[in-house]
Design a protein around this motif. Structure first.
Motif: not given
Length: 227
Positions: A92-107
């Motif tokens: 229903h929301y093809p505008l976001f395809s294709p997309s990717s998300l990456t989280n870089f975390l310090f712990l």
């Protein structure tokens, strides 16, 4: 014959009577698989927006951590992790395809564990509980612009990527098994809650569980000699 010889060499440490020596510093390198939980749509007043985190199908990542034993049942340390989300799954929301998300975390982390024993099963086996806040950067990218900016001089595409601040907390339980004096394996199961503030999508928080497994390098052994 070669197959059975390989299996024998691989599992010999599990059945060996040789005892290991306790150590002070652990370096963990692991692979992580995440599962996100929540609604696929975000409702704000009379508006409905797709959730970026909950509409991605593929979730994987890796982690590196170092922890130093300060007490017999407590280790403190630091870690870095990167998790990658892709595979948009909302037609229903093809505008976001294709997309990717990456989280870089310090712990920064606190690890509670069973104490070391000179003999018996807890000479090699360790039960773990780990708690860690985290902070980092969430990077999202699209292959097509989300919107177009029109002006008197023409049109311009909106941003194709964005970096946002992300923070939260996570906890896990797991086991660690020493195969050799300087190496072992581990496996954890945990949950993570984080918050993010982005101008390009409406997710403000996300809840996930994760499974993590990998290798442990065991450094700085306590070389005590008993007579």
């Amino acid at each position: 014959m070669k197959k059975y010889l390989f299996l024998f060499l691989l599992f010999t440490p599990l059945f060996s009577l040789a005892q290991i020596i306790d150590n002070q510093l652990d370096i963990q390198v692991g692979f992580v698989y995440n599962s996100f939980y929540g609604e696929e749509e975000i409702r704000e007043n009379d508006f409905i927006f797709p959730s970026v985190y909950n509409n991605m199908e593929n979730h994987s990542g890796y982690s590196v951590r170092a922890s130093y034993k300060f007490k017999p049942m407590l280790s403190l340390g630091l870690g870095l992790s990167a998790s990658h989300l892709s595979g948009w799954d909302d037609e229903h929301y093809p505008l976001f395809s294709p997309s990717s998300l990456t989280n870089f975390l310090f712990l920064p982390l606190a690890k509670f564990h069973t104490p070391f024993y000179e003999s018996g099963i807890f000479n090699r086996l360790k039960l773990l509980v780990e708690v860690s806040p985290h902070i980092g950067v969430s990077h999202i990218a699209w292959e097509q612009p989300l919107f177009v900016i029109e002006s008197e001089t023409g049109t311009m595409n909106g941003p194709m990527e964005q970096n946002d601040l992300i923070w939260g907390v996570q906890g896990s339980v797991g086991i660690e098994f020493t195969l050799w004096q300087d190496a072992g394996v581990f496996c954890n199961y945990g949950v993570s809650q984080h918050w993010v503030d982005s101008k390009l999508y409406n997710d403000s928080s996300a809840f996930s569980s994760f499974i993590e497994a990998g290798m442990v390098l065991k450094l700085y052994p306590n070389k005590h000699f008993y007579y």
